[in-house]
Design a protein around this motif. Sequence first.
Motif, PDB file in Angstrom:
ATOM      1  N   PRO A 208       0.835  -1.206   0.000  1.00  0.00           N
ATOM      2  CA  PRO A 208       0.000   0.000   0.000  1.00  0.00           C
ATOM      3  C   PRO A 208       0.867   1.253   0.000  1.00  0.00           C
ATOM      4  O   PRO A 208       1.905   1.308   0.664  1.00  0.00           O
ATOM      5  CB  PRO A 208      -0.796  -0.129   1.299  1.00  0.00           C
ATOM      6  N   GLY A 209       0.449   2.261  -0.734  1.00  0.00           N
ATOM      7  CA  GLY A 209       1.235   3.485  -0.818  1.00  0.00           C
ATOM      8  C   GLY A 209       0.374   4.686  -1.148  1.00  0.00           C
ATOM      9  O   GLY A 209      -0.856   4.616  -1.191  1.00  0.00           O
ATOM     10  N   VAL A 210       1.033   5.813  -1.385  1.00  0.00           N
ATOM     11  CA  VAL A 210       0.367   7.048  -1.788  1.00  0.00           C
ATOM     12  C   VAL A 210       0.961   7.490  -3.112  1.00  0.00           C
ATOM     13  O   VAL A 210       1.991   6.980  -3.554  1.00  0.00           O
ATOM     14  CB  VAL A 210       0.529   8.155  -0.721  1.00  0.00           C
ATOM     15  N   SER A 211       0.321   8.455  -3.767  1.00  0.00           N
ATOM     16  CA  SER A 211       0.818   8.926  -5.055  1.00  0.00           C
ATOM     17  C   SER A 211       2.099   9.738  -4.878  1.00  0.00           C
ATOM     18  O   SER A 211       2.388  10.256  -3.788  1.00  0.00           O
ATOM     19  CB  SER A 211      -0.244   9.788  -5.746  1.00  0.00           C
ATOM     20  N   THR A 212       2.867   9.853  -5.960  1.00  0.00           N
ATOM     21  CA  THR A 212       4.095  10.666  -5.929  1.00  0.00           C
ATOM     22  C   THR A 212       3.763  12.108  -5.583  1.00  0.00           C
ATOM     23  O   THR A 212       4.474  12.760  -4.806  1.00  0.00           O
ATOM     24  CB  THR A 212       4.798  10.603  -7.302  1.00  0.00           C
ATOM     25  N   LYS A 213       2.662  12.598  -6.115  1.00  0.00           N
ATOM     26  CA  LYS A 213       2.208  13.971  -5.857  1.00  0.00           C
ATOM     27  C   LYS A 213       1.988  14.215  -4.366  1.00  0.00           C
ATOM     28  O   LYS A 213       2.304  15.291  -3.838  1.00  0.00           O
ATOM     29  CB  LYS A 213       0.913  14.209  -6.640  1.00  0.00           C
ATOM     30  N   THR A 214       1.461  13.205  -3.695  1.00  0.00           N
ATOM     31  CA  THR A 214       1.147  13.351  -2.267  1.00  0.00           C
ATOM     32  C   THR A 214       2.384  13.646  -1.433  1.00  0.00           C
ATOM     33  O   THR A 214       2.337  14.433  -0.475  1.00  0.00           O
ATOM     34  CB  THR A 214       0.458  12.069  -1.754  1.00  0.00           C
ATOM     35  N   PHE A 237      -4.880  11.123  -3.848  1.00  0.00           N
ATOM     36  CA  PHE A 237      -4.050  10.887  -2.666  1.00  0.00           C
ATOM     37  C   PHE A 237      -3.297   9.561  -2.712  1.00  0.00           C
ATOM     38  O   PHE A 237      -2.072   9.529  -2.667  1.00  0.00           O
ATOM     39  CB  PHE A 237      -4.908  10.964  -1.398  1.00  0.00           C
ATOM     40  N   PHE A 238      -4.017   8.438  -2.759  1.00  0.00           N
ATOM     41  CA  PHE A 238      -3.352   7.126  -2.773  1.00  0.00           C
ATOM     42  C   PHE A 238      -2.909   6.792  -4.199  1.00  0.00           C
ATOM     43  O   PHE A 238      -3.466   7.313  -5.174  1.00  0.00           O
ATOM     44  CB  PHE A 238      -4.276   6.038  -2.240  1.00  0.00           C
ATOM     45  N   ASP A 239      -1.917   5.930  -4.324  1.00  0.00           N
ATOM     46  CA  ASP A 239      -1.508   5.492  -5.657  1.00  0.00           C
ATOM     47  C   ASP A 239      -2.620   4.630  -6.269  1.00  0.00           C
ATOM     48  O   ASP A 239      -3.560   4.211  -5.583  1.00  0.00           O
ATOM     49  CB  ASP A 239      -0.154   4.785  -5.636  1.00  0.00           C
ATOM     50  N   VAL A 240      -2.521   4.377  -7.567  1.00  0.00           N
ATOM     51  CA  VAL A 240      -3.607   3.706  -8.297  1.00  0.00           C
ATOM     52  C   VAL A 240      -3.941   2.324  -7.729  1.00  0.00           C
ATOM     53  O   VAL A 240      -5.119   2.017  -7.483  1.00  0.00           O
ATOM     54  CB  VAL A 240      -3.264   3.623  -9.802  1.00  0.00           C
ATOM     55  N   PRO A 241      -2.936   1.432  -7.499  1.00  0.00           N
ATOM     56  CA  PRO A 241      -3.288   0.102  -6.968  1.00  0.00           C
ATOM     57  C   PRO A 241      -3.962   0.168  -5.597  1.00  0.00           C
ATOM     58  O   PRO A 241      -4.902  -0.584  -5.323  1.00  0.00           O
ATOM     59  CB  PRO A 241      -1.941  -0.621  -6.882  1.00  0.00           C
ATOM     60  N   THR A 242      -3.489   1.084  -4.734  1.00  0.00           N
ATOM     61  CA  THR A 242      -4.064   1.183  -3.389  1.00  0.00           C
ATOM     62  C   THR A 242      -5.496   1.691  -3.446  1.00  0.00           C
ATOM     63  O   THR A 242      -6.394   1.144  -2.795  1.00  0.00           O
ATOM     64  CB  THR A 242      -3.210   2.104  -2.499  1.00  0.00           C
TER      65      THR A 242
END
Length: 447
Positions: A208-214, A237-242
């Motif tokens: 689980p992660g967040v987007s680069t922008k975040t 906020f969150f990356d696409v898979p999350t």
Amino acid sequence: IGKLMEEYILDIQKAVGLTVGLVWMPYAAFKKQFWPGTQKMLAKTRSWDYGIHAEVSIPAVAKKLLDRSPKPTAWLTTDDFLRPANEEAVAATLEAGIACVSLPRKEAVAANLSALYFSEEAWPLPWAWHRGLAASVPLGATASLKAPQMELLKAVAFAASHLDLPAKQTGFPLQAALYDARSTLKAAEVSIGVLPPSAPETKLAFSPGVSTKTLTGLEEKAKIFKANDHIIYAEDFFDVPTFQAIKEETQRLWRSTDIEANCNLDGKNRLGGYIMDLITQNSSLYRLIYGNDPFRQWVSAVNAEGPMWPSDFPIELREYGMDSKGMGCHPDLQMYKVPRKDLEFAFTVDNDSRCNVTFWDAAGKLHTVQTKPNSLMMVGVNAATHCVSPTEGGSRSILKFIYVGDYRKSNEFWHYTSNECDDANPNRQMLDDRRAQRLREVRSAEL
């Protein structure tokens, strides 16, 4: 000390006439001055296995204590509703292939105190099993068990004795009863119809992660958070898979019985409840959000009050439906001891309504936001006053949860530990209707 223990164990076996499968050894036997003698005794051929009985609250200390040769089979630790075993220490122990066994304090103490916060139906054995610990039952205690409890206990005993253990776990017969408590409980609950049969869990192909922008411009975001009187809104906020996993899990939850209706909601303006998916699964929101370390780092950096961690309060799934009038203006209630280390979150899963969130910043300026899917609002307690407008025909679903930097509770916290209402509660009724509706939609799509 090793020789004394060896003689004592032999005397016990002769006296009781029973085969000893596991010997719990005290913490003292593993101190530096006594360990060489203990190790020498354990290295001999023996018909029993050994475990370590010690209360340890620091994962690093637990790892050091249990890292022995020969390896212990299990760790016995104090564990009850009011003094649970350290989660990180339990996780580290299980990862090392050592079973954890829950040992509640004396029944009179634990029962009297836990009764203040838990219903009479609370039973510590499933609570231990769900967290990956094996459970212990005092001799004679089964006489006071109710029929459903006894039925589950028998099913667990049967499931434990029929586990298909990996080769590395077949050293002693007793290990079958200690190995993988969650799998044992699940097999038992399936056998008596508490849970439906399910396919084995598959591992997620991502963390689980967040987007680069975040994660960009965190210092500037910390300034905005403070200038806004401790509120901040962030999109994508969150990356696409999350985010995709979160959407799929919320859709599953609406169809499941893993939501405990929030008795304070009316079902019309606000529908939903607390997420109680106690069986560990990779798709769990507790893994995707509470187990999301990049997210935790973002929270800590933007709040700028030291490290922040997932709270011990459940995540809540809510929906503002088509006829919702929204929510009146309010600052968020303080649930934990230190206000600046008590943060509430509203994560928008989907929103096809005209619902807006408004808030006043530290300078008194009014802000209006139409929250988009995969957007997050972080709000400090006793801070920015904010409001939720009517949906005007569409709907908006959100996840509410808390992060903290200090787990001590405020007085208000205890008002929310009781969530009891009968089937006449409108939110409970609407939640049941929503579950039935979603199940019908799934069945229709399959035809």
